[in-house]
Design a protein around this motif. Sequence first.
Motif, PDB file in Angstrom:
ATOM      1  N   ASP A 430       0.836  -1.197   0.000  1.00 24.07           N
ATOM      2  CA  ASP A 430       0.000   0.000   0.000  1.00 24.07           C
ATOM      3  C   ASP A 430       0.870   1.247   0.000  1.00 24.07           C
ATOM      4  O   ASP A 430       1.976   1.257   0.570  1.00 24.07           O
ATOM      5  CB  ASP A 430      -0.905   0.042   1.233  1.00 24.07           C
ATOM      6  CG  ASP A 430      -2.000  -1.003   1.190  1.00 24.07           C
ATOM      7  OD1 ASP A 430      -2.559  -1.203   0.102  1.00 24.07           O
ATOM      8  OD2 ASP A 430      -2.296  -1.619   2.232  1.00 24.07           O
ATOM      9  N   GLY A 444      -3.694   3.982  -1.354  1.00 20.29           N
ATOM     10  CA  GLY A 444      -4.160   2.867  -2.185  1.00 20.29           C
ATOM     11  C   GLY A 444      -3.052   1.867  -2.439  1.00 20.29           C
ATOM     12  O   GLY A 444      -1.914   2.024  -1.970  1.00 20.29           O
ATOM     13  N   ASN A 448      -2.230  -0.566  -7.966  1.00 21.54           N
ATOM     14  CA  ASN A 448      -3.374   0.115  -8.568  1.00 21.54           C
ATOM     15  C   ASN A 448      -3.009   1.438  -9.219  1.00 21.54           C
ATOM     16  O   ASN A 448      -3.822   2.010  -9.956  1.00 21.54           O
ATOM     17  CB  ASN A 448      -4.453   0.383  -7.510  1.00 21.54           C
ATOM     18  CG  ASN A 448      -5.033  -0.891  -6.924  1.00 21.54           C
ATOM     19  OD1 ASN A 448      -4.831  -1.967  -7.465  1.00 21.54           O
ATOM     20  ND2 ASN A 448      -5.729  -0.772  -5.813  1.00 21.54           N
ATOM     21  N   TYR A 459      -3.807   8.112  -8.724  1.00 20.92           N
ATOM     22  CA  TYR A 459      -4.293   7.215  -7.687  1.00 20.92           C
ATOM     23  C   TYR A 459      -5.802   7.065  -7.873  1.00 20.92           C
ATOM     24  O   TYR A 459      -6.554   8.026  -7.667  1.00 20.92           O
ATOM     25  CB  TYR A 459      -3.957   7.748  -6.294  1.00 20.92           C
ATOM     26  CG  TYR A 459      -2.472   7.934  -6.082  1.00 20.92           C
ATOM     27  CD1 TYR A 459      -1.680   6.864  -5.705  1.00 20.92           C
ATOM     28  CD2 TYR A 459      -1.861   9.167  -6.301  1.00 20.92           C
ATOM     29  CE1 TYR A 459      -0.299   7.016  -5.530  1.00 20.92           C
ATOM     30  CE2 TYR A 459      -0.490   9.337  -6.130  1.00 20.92           C
ATOM     31  CZ  TYR A 459       0.284   8.249  -5.744  1.00 20.92           C
ATOM     32  OH  TYR A 459       1.639   8.408  -5.573  1.00 20.92           O
ATOM     33  N   GLU A 461      -8.234   5.501  -6.240  1.00 20.20           N
ATOM     34  CA  GLU A 461      -9.169   5.494  -5.122  1.00 20.20           C
ATOM     35  C   GLU A 461      -9.745   6.870  -4.784  1.00 20.20           C
ATOM     36  O   GLU A 461     -10.978   6.993  -4.596  1.00 20.20           O
ATOM     37  CB  GLU A 461      -8.514   4.874  -3.877  1.00 20.20           C
ATOM     38  CG  GLU A 461      -8.258   3.386  -3.963  1.00 20.20           C
ATOM     39  CD  GLU A 461      -6.912   3.036  -4.568  1.00 20.20           C
ATOM     40  OE1 GLU A 461      -6.516   1.872  -4.495  1.00 20.20           O
ATOM     41  OE2 GLU A 461      -6.250   3.945  -5.118  1.00 20.20           O
TER      42      GLU A 461
END
Length: 563
Positions: A430, A444, A448, A459, A461
């Motif tokens: 993370d 996040g 990802n 990012y 999220e």
Amino acid sequence: MTTSADVRMTLNYVLDASCEKFGDQGAIGMALDQPLTYHELYERVMTLARCLQRDGVDRESRVAILAENSHFWAIAYFAVVRLGAVAVPILPDLPEADVHHILTEMKVEIVFTSQRQIEKLYEQNQKFLKTVVTLDDTQGMADLVNVVSLSDYMAEGGEDSTEEPEPFAEIGEDDLASILYTSGTSGYSKAVMLSHKNLTSNAYAAASIIEVEPGAVFLSILPVSHAYEFTAGLILPLIKGARVAYAGKTPTPAILQKLCQHERPFALFAVPLVMEKIYKKRVLPKISSSKALSLVCRLSLGRKLIYKRIGSKLMEFFGGNLQLLGIGGAALNPEVEQFLLDAGLPYLVGYGLSESAPLLSGGPPGDKTIAVGSAGKPVPGVEIRIDKPDAETGIGEIMGRGPNFMRGYYNDPESTATTLTEDGWLATGDLGFFDQAGNLHVRGRSKNVIVMANGENVYPEPIEHKMNAYPWVVEVLLVENNGRLESWVYPDYEVIDDQTAGQTSGERQAYIAGLLETMRSEVNRQLSVSSRIAKIYERREPFIKTATHKIKRYLYDGGAMVS
């Protein structure tokens, strides 16, 4: 009972000490029912442990629990670890193929299960599996391996015997207690090996920052087979002499309200989805249906006053005694968190992983410096550092170290070596940073992050949170497709139906298309040029998610989704 100093960080000691201290107080049971006392819980665990010992369960054994939450689940778990055997909790929502994989890889000989789960065992390879014990006394089919109800199984173990029972092996804090299969967002599940100390140290750390009076009620709505609910919702309350009340299957809002009115819980742990549903279904409609309220809520002071009044109603919904609303397992939408803060709800946001049993950060309660959008401070005993932080943003990979971190992944030395450093630091995968007040902010998963053609990191999220804030949205996923950002939105069709009542199918589709385009335009105005969304598509079925309701992103890489 066990009292030697070298085993005080075992799960066996937790149960022994709690029984000795809180013996006749209520310990655990189904909500609305009479609970078992600590003494009754202890006696049932010891009886079941004798039964398992009789059937050859020992330190080399792995025993699975595939069932919904109940006090029987806890009895089975504590009986398994009492013998030094390894408990293998299996999430009830896992499909049959995953269940078969776990049972085969673990060479499980005994499974505790329930009526709703037993069909997943019918086609199981019976090379290792010898006995199935039904926690709810379900009778098995004739073609299944030996099936026995828990009542019968324990009755056999309680029969009088002239022989002196064999003493249980002494269990140490570094002995393996559980193997948990992760339900990650980035690929196939890994088998996380957790010792007694991994689990108890995290529970004791959480217990040290939360004031809980004996007898306080913890209402459990999340699967106890997940590390989050197991540590915070089972072991922590047992340490404190509290009572665990299981809701059974995931309750609807109406059933949850009924349970809360009866149990008046002190604590409840939830995933963000639960609170986001309450916010969208019970808060936003009240405001949007009134022009006066909508106007007042445009002002900060007015919004806080309105949210405070709504908050008092929600406290009544939760039984009027709620003092700890723990939120974890996935990222909480900042807009929803701001509502919880303004409404005066006693919430705490935590961050953790199965690999850390699970808590890395959260709270502490009452700390006014905890920032909205953060995951609070590291829990006692846990060290957190940011690896290779970006010079401008301070964002880097979150690394953690402490007594709660796993021994490694089962039968996977390569993944273990890339995740755990020689000096004990775990690479979480993370991304995050610390603010000046020492709060951890999680941005996040590193996998990802979308790298655009100009080199900018996007990012997903935070952008998804902006889109999820719309009341007609259930789920959102942002992806990169051929060098541009696209998003898929699963709408709340109940809301859409209300807003398009009487319209034709074509008019309804045009209405949804208009909502998607309006969202794209409004969200893009809040983003940098290189982070703007090129297209938003309607998705007509929910995304596949983990046990804590995070979308399994690896299934949708490259925008390869169909509506």
